[in-house]
Design an enzyme around this catalytic site. Structure first.
Site: not given
Ligand code: SF4
Length: 241
Positions: A43, A131, A151
């Site tokens: 983030n 991730k 994204h």
């Protein structure tokens, strides 16, 4: 047909952004360094997370030193990258648990494990998700992997390669679809593409190299609206840890 379309999308992005994943100049990367760098990158931008990582490395000569440091001290070093409270807490707790589990702070044993075994082991640590682990596999171990961030999730859905509601679901579906040899390059290129062309609020469809292959229903609208606003952003910090 679907796979031919995916193959063509992968190829065009490689033509546009390149196809070489930069290999580390060092023989082997420090996997714990990479894991912490990835954790800091959540983030935030690459630039600020890299700054936070360098601050931590400067402040703590060994990761062992961080375990005993007050939370405030850790927070001070990484506040530049945001979410300093939770990132400090998670990193400190993770290192403490690893020290307890392994006896020393190293992740070298992961080199002997399969990808599935690595996911299974690291998912047991709080604040470490798929991730983060996929990034460790791709950039730390330099094995093929397809990490899915916001994204990648957004672009894959706009193009119609997947039809999913969360990055976790995109990760599961994508890993079946994408050829192993293309995984890491495609991940990097989708991030570059998502930052510079297929942007979150308003994609620059008029500048898009895969326009004819994209299933996004509003592509004609955005093509007319955003002509000529392309901006490059190729700064991928995890290749440099
Ligand atoms: S046409 Fe538009 S929505 Fe589709 S991939 Fe290109 S920029 Fe993204």
């Amino acid at each position: 047909m679907k796979n031919r379309r995916l193959t063509e999308i992968i190829k065009r992005l490689e033509d546009h952004f390149g196809s070489n994943v930069r290999k580390s100049a060092r023989k082997k990367k420090n996997l714990l360094d990479v894991l912490i760098a990835v954790k800091l990158s959540q983030n935030t931008t690459d630039r600020t997370s890299h700054k936070a990582y360098l601050n931590l490395k400067r402040r703590f000569a060994k990761w062992e030193d961080l375990i005993n440091a007050p939370l405030q001290e850790i927070k001070k070093e990484i506040k530049v990258c945001g979410m300093a409270e939770s990132k400090s807490r998670d990193i400190k707790a993770m290192l403490r648990e690893m020290k307890k589990n392994y006896g020393k702070l190293t992740l070298n044993h992961l080199r002997r494990l399969s990808d599935d075994e690595i996911y299974e082991e690291l998912l047991g640590y709080k604040g470490i998700g798929t991730k983060t682990i996929a990034c460790l596999i791709a950039f730390g171990l330099e094995r093929p992997a397809f990490p899915v961030d916001t994204h990648v999730h957004r672009v894959m859905n706009r193009m119609g390669i997947v039809n999913t509601t969360t990055p976790e679901k995109t990760f599961d579906v994508s890993n079946e679809l994408i050829p192993v040899e293309s995984k890491t390059t495609f991940h990097l290129n989708l991030i570059k593409f998502g930052r510079s062309v297929c942007k979150a609020p308003a994609p620059l469809c008029g500048e898009c190299c895969v326009y004819d292959l994209c299933n996004f229903g509003q592509k004609q609208y955005y093509k007319d609206r955003n002509k000529g606003k392309i901006k490059e952003n190729n700064f991928i910090i995890l290749e440099n840890i």
